[in-house]
Design an enzyme around this catalytic site. Structure first.
Site, PDB file in Angstrom:
ATOM      1  N   THR A   1       5.899  -1.382  -4.128  1.00  0.00           N
ATOM      2  CA  THR A   1       6.518  -2.106  -3.017  1.00  0.00           C
ATOM      3  C   THR A   1       8.047  -2.100  -3.094  1.00  0.00           C
ATOM      4  OG1 THR A   1       4.567  -3.548  -2.969  1.00  0.00           O
ATOM      5  CG2 THR A   1       6.452  -4.254  -1.682  1.00  0.00           C
TER       6      THR A   1
ATOM      7  N   ASP B   1      -6.403  -3.194  -2.113  1.00  0.00           N
ATOM      8  CA  ASP B   1      -6.011  -4.603  -2.092  1.00  0.00           C
ATOM      9  C   ASP B   1      -7.157  -5.501  -1.624  1.00  0.00           C
ATOM     10  OD1 ASP B   1      -3.554  -4.984  -3.205  1.00  0.00           O
ATOM     11  OD2 ASP B   1      -2.422  -5.018  -1.342  1.00  0.00           O
TER      12      ASP B   1
END
Length: 590
Positions: free
Chosen positions: A410, A450
């Site tokens: 990220t 996720d």
């Protein structure tokens, strides 16, 4: 017919044998490589002097100098914060390719300088329409994360391009096509490969199993000097500049994404052209709450970030954190306990709000948080962390006990402009290097990992179980803090997987409670509790408190935690920025 059936059964069995063998080889590779991962991130390099981190009009804080330069150029030429955000994000697709890019998704918070309203844009990836809840099960058991990540079925429909287009259409001032020019030029000319990227390639030996990574990253890492030269990405960005998101979600590029996700020896994706063609970025209401005299606004579900940050701060408001300060182990104990309670609720309640009912208002209600704070003993760690019940729902304790994988991908950047507009944007392709698959010069995400691999526990469907068209839960936490007079006080966010929540909370407390310069708050050692173990940043000053924290009952582990906090705060009539010294970014302003 029997022969064909036997061959089919043999093929299925052989496929799993190969998968297990590959996994064992990967474990050996990782084991051989542990000596690299023991390198400490400390001591931190010196930060920019204060004079370079102050500005009167506009500012950009981002994890790479070239991205900062692109944003500053847009702002200097009269563009606003949203214009600059498009330019910064597109450059990051090139220079921060392992962490972010147009093959992934993101969350964007925008505050309008005129109206003061905070807008939120959801560009989270979605699962293919045909996805089912057992997507990551093998013989009824969750497959290991290392096996799921490089599979095509980990790839979700990328949402970043659609999100940027939607947000820019509503708030941008410059022509979309011009904002992609910096990234196009850099991709064609080539840029030096960052030291951090070279280190990632050297440390993670499993990356060399990917043909795409060997062809692009490793080949260029061997050049002298190591470069990132990506004419294929330049071609893709020119299509986006000319045609907008249509070029991404329809036509040859969309077909290439589908085919690359479906390719591979094991478990290709069921992604279809129709999944891309029907993708929609969504504008949602941000989640906002009070912390002392400030209003904190963050990302709503499917992110757990905004709720968890507000929960942690709401519980900590009942303790004298400002008086204790950063040098007291009690401060970090209190933060850890509040985090444990927030993660218990996060794991039990939060999922895609279009599929499950998330009690957002109840979870951040001040009375509810006061009751949760009452469970915290200032001198002793809880032996058991209960799920709260802000609404009538059976609490399943086993839902709170799932350990969070140590994902570290990220990217985040923050921007403010001369008109007072503010952007806080966190984007991701999930794990570093995503699914290890490349199309059109960019990496495809592995965001579907996720999702919770176990679809139900004790007969109750998990709110974050896989479903067709569903968005996986995220921890991305872009934040905007508003002061008591309605002024923007602070904008911040971070990289770091599910640790993002803890990184952001640390920085917020550093600035708001401990009255630190934002750079000092960002550089504070990272301390994170996600419900399993209290993590201390290895090699940092915080480890001197390990004995005291263990005496309070915490199970403690020292580990590398490379956050990527990038923020800007308002000081009087000026902006003051901070960039995480664990990365190679910086702050610039005028």
């Amino acid at each position: 017919m029997r022969v064909r059936h036997a061959l089919y059964k043999g093929w299925k069995t052989g496929r799993w044998i190969l998968l297990v063998t590959a996994g064992l080889l990967l474990v050996v590779w990782v084991g051989l490589n542990q000596r690299y991962s023991m390198l400490s991130d400390y001591p931190l390099p010196p930060s920019q002097p204060v004079s370079e981190r102050l500005a009167g009009q506009f500012m950009v804080s981002a994890p790479h100098p070239l991205a900062v330069e692109a944003g500053m150029a847009v702002l200097s030429e009269g563009g606003n914060a949203m214009d600059a955000a498009v330019a910064v994000q597109m450059v990051l697709t090139l220079v921060e390719a392992p962490e972010t890019g147009i093959g992934g998704g993101g969350f964007l918070l925008y505050r309008d300088g005129q109206t003061g309203r905070v807008h939120f844009y959801d560009g989270r990836e979605t699962a293919p329409a045909s996805a089912e809840s057992d997507r990551f099960l093998i013989l009824g058991r969750p497959m290991p994360l290392w096996a799921a990540v490089p599979m095509g079925r980990s790839v979700g429909v990328p949402g970043l391009v659609a999100m940027l287009w939607l947000a820019h259409a509503q708030h941008g001032s410059k022509d979309w096509s011009t904002l992609l020019e910096p990234a196009i030029t850099l991709s064609e000319q080539g840029v030096p490969m960052s030291t951090r990227l070279q280190r990632q390639l050297a440390e993670d030996l499993s990356l060399r199993l990917s043909t795409d990574l060997r062809r692009y990253f490793y080949r260029q890492a061997r050049s002298e000097p190591p470069m990132l030269h990506n004419p294929e990405l330049a071609t893709t960005l020119r299509l986006l500049a000319d045609q907008g998101p249509k070029a991404f979600y329809q036509g040859p590029l969309a077909q290439a994404i589908v085919e690359r996700a479906a390719s591979g020896f094991l478990m290709g994706s069921d992604l279809q052209i129709s999944d891309l063609a029907t993708y929609q970025a969504i504008e949602r209401e941000p989640v906002c709450g009070r912390y002392h005299e400030w209003t904190i606004c963050g990302a709503p579900p499917p992110s757990s970030g905004g709720i968890a940050v507000l929960q942690i701060l709401g519980m900590l408001a009942h303790f004298p954190l400002a008086e204790l300060g950063p040098d007291s182990p009690i401060s970090w104990h209190l933060i850890a306990e509040a985090s444990r309670l927030a993660f218990a609720d996060r794991n039990h309640y939060v999922g895609d709000p279009d599929f499950v009912q998330v009690p957002v208002a109840a979870l951040i209600d001040p009375d509810y948080l006061a009751a949760r704070a009452a469970l915290i003993d200032p001198n002793r760690a809880m032996s058991y962390v209960p799920v709260g019940q802000p609404e009538i729902r059976k609490a399943v304790s086993s839902l709170t006990l799932q350990a969070e994988p140590g994902r570290t991908g990220t990217s985040h950047f923050s921007i403010v402009d001369a008109q007072g507009n503010v952007v806080s944007l966190t984007s991701s392709i999930e794990m570093p290097f995503g699914s290890r698959r490349m199309v059109g010069g960019f990496l495809l995400n592995n965001q579907l990992t996720d999702f919770t691999f176990t679809p139900s526990i004790d007969g109750i469907p998990h709110p974050n179980a896989v479903a067709g068209g569903k968005r996986p839960r995220s921890s991305m936490s872009p934040i905007i803090v508003i002061g008591p007079e309605g002024e923007t006080r602070l904008v911040i966010g971070s990289r770091g997987g599910s640790r993002i929540i803890g990184y952001v909370v640390k920085a917020l407390i550093g600035v708001l409670d401990w009255e630190m310069d934002i750079q000092e708050a960002i550089a504070l050692p990272n301390v994170v509790h996600r419900g399993d173990v209290l993590e201390l940043e290895r090699g940092s000053d915080i480890v001197i408190h390990r004995e005291a924290l263990e005496a309070m009952g915490h199970r403690v582990r020292e580990t590398r935690m490379t956050s990527g906090l990038h923020g800007i705060e308002r000081i009087g009539d000026r902006w003051r920025g901070g960039a995480d010294p664990r990365l190679e970014g910086l702050v610039a302003g005028n």
